[in-house]
Design a protein around this motif. Structure first.
Motif, PDB file in Angstrom:
ATOM      1  N   ILE A 113       0.835  -1.203   0.000  1.00  0.00           N
ATOM      2  CA  ILE A 113       0.000   0.000   0.000  1.00  0.00           C
ATOM      3  C   ILE A 113       0.874   1.259   0.000  1.00  0.00           C
ATOM      4  O   ILE A 113       0.661   2.186  -0.773  1.00  0.00           O
ATOM      5  N   LEU A 114       1.885   1.230   0.860  1.00  0.00           N
ATOM      6  CA  LEU A 114       2.813   2.355   0.958  1.00  0.00           C
ATOM      7  C   LEU A 114       3.433   2.640  -0.401  1.00  0.00           C
ATOM      8  O   LEU A 114       3.524   3.780  -0.864  1.00  0.00           O
ATOM      9  N   ARG A 115       3.843   1.557  -1.053  1.00  0.00           N
ATOM     10  CA  ARG A 115       4.498   1.669  -2.339  1.00  0.00           C
ATOM     11  C   ARG A 115       3.551   2.273  -3.374  1.00  0.00           C
ATOM     12  O   ARG A 115       3.903   3.197  -4.101  1.00  0.00           O
ATOM     13  N   ALA A 116       2.332   1.730  -3.417  1.00  0.00           N
ATOM     14  CA  ALA A 116       1.350   2.220  -4.385  1.00  0.00           C
ATOM     15  C   ALA A 116       1.085   3.702  -4.170  1.00  0.00           C
ATOM     16  O   ALA A 116       0.848   4.456  -5.108  1.00  0.00           O
ATOM     17  N   GLY A 117       1.136   4.128  -2.896  1.00  0.00           N
ATOM     18  CA  GLY A 117       0.886   5.530  -2.601  1.00  0.00           C
ATOM     19  C   GLY A 117       2.078   6.417  -2.926  1.00  0.00           C
ATOM     20  O   GLY A 117       1.912   7.545  -3.384  1.00  0.00           O
ATOM     21  N   LEU A 118       3.284   5.904  -2.683  1.00  0.00           N
ATOM     22  CA  LEU A 118       4.466   6.758  -2.813  1.00  0.00           C
ATOM     23  C   LEU A 118       4.950   6.927  -4.243  1.00  0.00           C
ATOM     24  O   LEU A 118       5.437   7.997  -4.614  1.00  0.00           O
ATOM     25  N   VAL A 119       4.814   5.872  -5.041  1.00  0.00           N
ATOM     26  CA  VAL A 119       5.401   5.933  -6.381  1.00  0.00           C
ATOM     27  C   VAL A 119       4.876   7.112  -7.219  1.00  0.00           C
ATOM     28  O   VAL A 119       5.670   7.825  -7.824  1.00  0.00           O
TER      29      VAL A 119
ATOM     30  N   ALA B  52      11.323   2.338  -9.318  1.00  0.00           N
ATOM     31  CA  ALA B  52      10.422   3.333  -8.724  1.00  0.00           C
ATOM     32  C   ALA B  52      10.429   3.209  -7.203  1.00  0.00           C
ATOM     33  O   ALA B  52      10.428   4.206  -6.473  1.00  0.00           O
ATOM     34  N   ASP B  53      10.484   1.965  -6.729  1.00  0.00           N
ATOM     35  CA  ASP B  53      10.577   1.688  -5.291  1.00  0.00           C
ATOM     36  C   ASP B  53      11.797   2.332  -4.660  1.00  0.00           C
ATOM     37  O   ASP B  53      11.731   2.988  -3.634  1.00  0.00           O
ATOM     38  N   SER B  56      11.579   6.035  -4.546  1.00  0.00           N
ATOM     39  CA  SER B  56      10.660   6.496  -3.492  1.00  0.00           C
ATOM     40  C   SER B  56      11.368   6.488  -2.143  1.00  0.00           C
ATOM     41  O   SER B  56      11.262   7.433  -1.363  1.00  0.00           O
ATOM     42  N   PHE B  60      12.736   9.983   0.433  1.00  0.00           N
ATOM     43  CA  PHE B  60      12.381  10.254   1.817  1.00  0.00           C
ATOM     44  C   PHE B  60      13.590  10.250   2.751  1.00  0.00           C
ATOM     45  O   PHE B  60      13.444  10.376   3.947  1.00  0.00           O
ATOM     46  N   ALA B 172       2.255  12.806   0.200  1.00  0.00           N
ATOM     47  CA  ALA B 172       2.497  11.382   0.458  1.00  0.00           C
ATOM     48  C   ALA B 172       1.420  10.759   1.356  1.00  0.00           C
ATOM     49  O   ALA B 172       0.878   9.701   1.001  1.00  0.00           O
ATOM     50  N   SER B 175      -1.782  10.346  -0.607  1.00  0.00           N
ATOM     51  CA  SER B 175      -1.650   9.314  -1.638  1.00  0.00           C
ATOM     52  C   SER B 175      -1.664   7.917  -1.023  1.00  0.00           C
ATOM     53  O   SER B 175      -2.274   6.992  -1.563  1.00  0.00           O
ATOM     54  N   ILE B 176      -1.003   7.765   0.129  1.00  0.00           N
ATOM     55  CA  ILE B 176      -0.980   6.460   0.803  1.00  0.00           C
ATOM     56  C   ILE B 176      -2.387   6.105   1.295  1.00  0.00           C
ATOM     57  O   ILE B 176      -2.837   4.961   1.172  1.00  0.00           O
ATOM     58  N   ALA B 179      -4.372   4.922  -1.547  1.00  0.00           N
ATOM     59  CA  ALA B 179      -3.951   3.564  -1.923  1.00  0.00           C
ATOM     60  C   ALA B 179      -4.512   2.538  -0.948  1.00  0.00           C
ATOM     61  O   ALA B 179      -4.941   1.454  -1.363  1.00  0.00           O
ATOM     62  N   ALA B 180      -4.525   2.869   0.340  1.00  0.00           N
ATOM     63  CA  ALA B 180      -5.062   1.963   1.351  1.00  0.00           C
ATOM     64  C   ALA B 180      -6.546   1.746   1.131  1.00  0.00           C
ATOM     65  O   ALA B 180      -7.065   0.624   1.209  1.00  0.00           O
ATOM     66  N   ASN B 183      -7.142  -0.375  -1.896  1.00  0.00           N
ATOM     67  CA  ASN B 183      -6.764  -1.742  -1.575  1.00  0.00           C
ATOM     68  C   ASN B 183      -7.862  -2.432  -0.771  1.00  0.00           C
ATOM     69  O   ASN B 183      -8.229  -3.584  -1.053  1.00  0.00           O
TER      70      ASN B 183
END
Lengths: 177, 187
Positions: A113-119, B52-53, B56, B60, B172, B175-176, B179-180, B183
Motif C-alpha cells: 500500500i505504501l508503495r502504491a501511494g508513494l510511487v 520506482a521503489d 521512493s 524520503f 504522500a 496518496s498512501i 492507496a489503502a 486496496n
C-alpha cells in the motif's frame, strides 16, 4: 581556531547537514554558506558562488564536489577529502540501513500500500525537478524549444541522450539559446 | 536477499562499479536519467517497479538521491559489497577527476562562452529529466489516482513553487491513504 579545530568544525557541520538534507543537499546550502562565509569568514560569497557554478559544470557528484571545493579552500587537500566524506558518508549508511529494512519487510501487505501511494508522488517529483531545471536554464523560447525537443526525442526515439546533451552544449556555445 | 525479486540476473561487482561510474560521469544535472537508463532499460538488472521503489525510498531520505540509488541498487543486486561497489563507482574516479579539474579551472569560472555552453546542456538535461519522469509514469497510466497525485506534485513544485518538503509530506500521506482505501475496496 587552529588548523585541526577548523577542519573538525567544518567536517562535523557538513556531516550534520548531510544527515538532515531531506530533499537532497541543495536544501541545506544556505546553511553551509552562513557557516563558512558569515560565521567563520573562511571564504567570500563570491568564492561560494563560484564553487557552486563550477560543481554544476562538472559531471559527477555535484554537491559532494562543491563541498570538496569548500573544504579545499579551508584546509587544502585534507580538507577536501574530509568534506567529501562528511557529505556522502552519513547518507550512504542511512540509505543502506533503510534499504535493508525495506527489503526485509517486502512481503508485508502495508508495504504494498505504501508503495502504491508513494510511487506517483516520486514520479511527479521527478517531472517537477525537470520543470524547475528548465525554468532556471531556459531564458528564451529557443531554450524552451530545446528542452521540449529533448523530452520528445527521449520519449519517442532511441537516440543516445549524450548526443542531445552535446547538441545542447553546441547550441549554447554558439550563443543561440 | 533476493527473495521476491522478479529479475534475477547475476550482476558482477565490476559491472556495478562501471555502471555507476557512467551514471556519475554522464549525469549532467543529476544522474537519475542515466541510472534508470543503464540499470532498467539497458542492463535489465532492475525492473521498472523496483526502480520506482528505490527512488521512493531515496526521496524520503536525506542526502544526494543518486548516491542513494547507487547504494540501494547495489544492495538489491549484491548486498553490502554490491552497495560499496556501486557507490565507489559513482564517487571514486569522478570525484578525483572532477576535483582536480575544478581546482585547475576555478580561474575561468566567469567565461561567458563556458556559461552559455552550460546553459545549453542544462536545457537538454531538463528535457531528459521530464521525459524520464513521464516514462516512469507510463506503467501507472491506467490508475487515475496515480496520475492525479503525480500532476499535483508537478504543479506544486514546478508551478506553485512550494518547497519540496511541503509537497512531499503533504501529498504522500494523502496518496498512501487513497492507496489503502483502494486496496481495502478491492479485497
Amino acid at each position: 581556531m587552529n588548523g585541526h579545530s577548523i577542519i573538525i568544525a567544518l567536517t562535523a557541520r557538513l556531516a550534520l547537514l548531510s544527515s538532515i538534507s531531506f530533499g537532497a543537499f541543495p536544501t541545506v546550502l544556505p546553511d553551509v554558506r552562513t557557516f563558512v562565509v558569515t560565521t567563520h569568514g573562511w571564504m567570500t560569497n563570491q568564492d561560494f558562488a563560484d564553487f557552486f557554478a563550477l560543481a554544476q559544470a562538472i559531471p559527477g557528484p555535484n554537491m559532494i564536489l562543491m563541498m570538496s571545493f569548500v573544504g579545499w579552500k579551508v584546509w587544502g587537500i585534507p580538507g577536501a577529502i574530509a568534506s567529501a566524506l562528511a557529505t556522502f558518508g552519513p547518507p550512504c549508511v542511512m540509505y543502506f540501513t533503510a534499504y535493508r529494512l525495506w527489503d526485509r519487510l517486502r512481503a508485508a501487505s502495508w508495504q504494498r500500500i505504501l508503495r502504491a501511494g508513494l510511487v506517483p508522488v516520486t514520479v511527479g517529483l521527478v517531472i517537477a525537478s525537470g520543470t524547475v531545471m528548465a525554468r532556471a536554464a531556459d531564458v528564451g523560447w529557443q531554450a524552451v524549444a530545446v528542452t521540449l525537443a529533448a523530452s520528445v526525442l527521449m520519449l519517442l526515439t532511441r537516440l543516445n541522450p549524450l548526443l542531445m546533451l552535446v547538441a545542447g552544449g553546441v547550441l549554447g556555445g554558439l550563443g543561440l539559446l | 536477499m533476493e527473495d521476491g525479486r522478479q529479475s534475477v540476473t547475476r550482476v558482477t561487482l565490476g559491472a556495478l562499479f562501471i555502471a555507476f561510474l557512467k551514471v556519475s560521469l554522464l549525469g549532467f544535472g543529476g544522474g537519475l536519467v542515466w541510472a534508470r537508463r543503464i540499470t532498467v532499460e539497458q542492463g535489465r538488472w532492475i525492473s521498472e517497479e523496483e526502480f520506482a521503489d528505490i527512488l521512493s525510498l531515496c526521496q524520503f531520505m536525506p542526502g544526494p538521491n543518486v548516491v542513494g540509488i547507487a547504494v540501494c541498487a547495489g544492495a538489491m543486486l549484491r548486498g553490502l559489497i554490491g552497495a560499496i561497489a556501486a557507490a565507489s563507482g559513482f564517487l571514486l574516479i569522478p570525484w578525483t577527476v572532477g576535483f582536480s579539474l575544478g581546482v585547475m579551472v576555478l580561474h575561468y569560472a566567469h567565461l561567458v562562452v563556458l556559461q552559455n555552453i552550460l546553459r545549453g546542456v542544462s536545457s537538454v538535461a531538463a528535457g531528459l529529466l521530464i521525459a524520464t519522469g513521464i516514462r516512469m509514469l507510463m506503467p501507472h497510466r491506467h490508475h487515475l489516482q496515480a496520475i492525479v497525485v503525480a500532476a499535483l506534485a508537478v504543479g506544486g513544485i514546478g508551478f506553485a513553487k512550494l518547497p519540496l518538503l511541503v509537497v512531499l509530506f503533504s501529498l504522500a500521506p494523502v496518496s498512501i491513504a487513497v492507496a489503502a482505501f483502494t486496496n481495502a475496496k478491492a479485497q
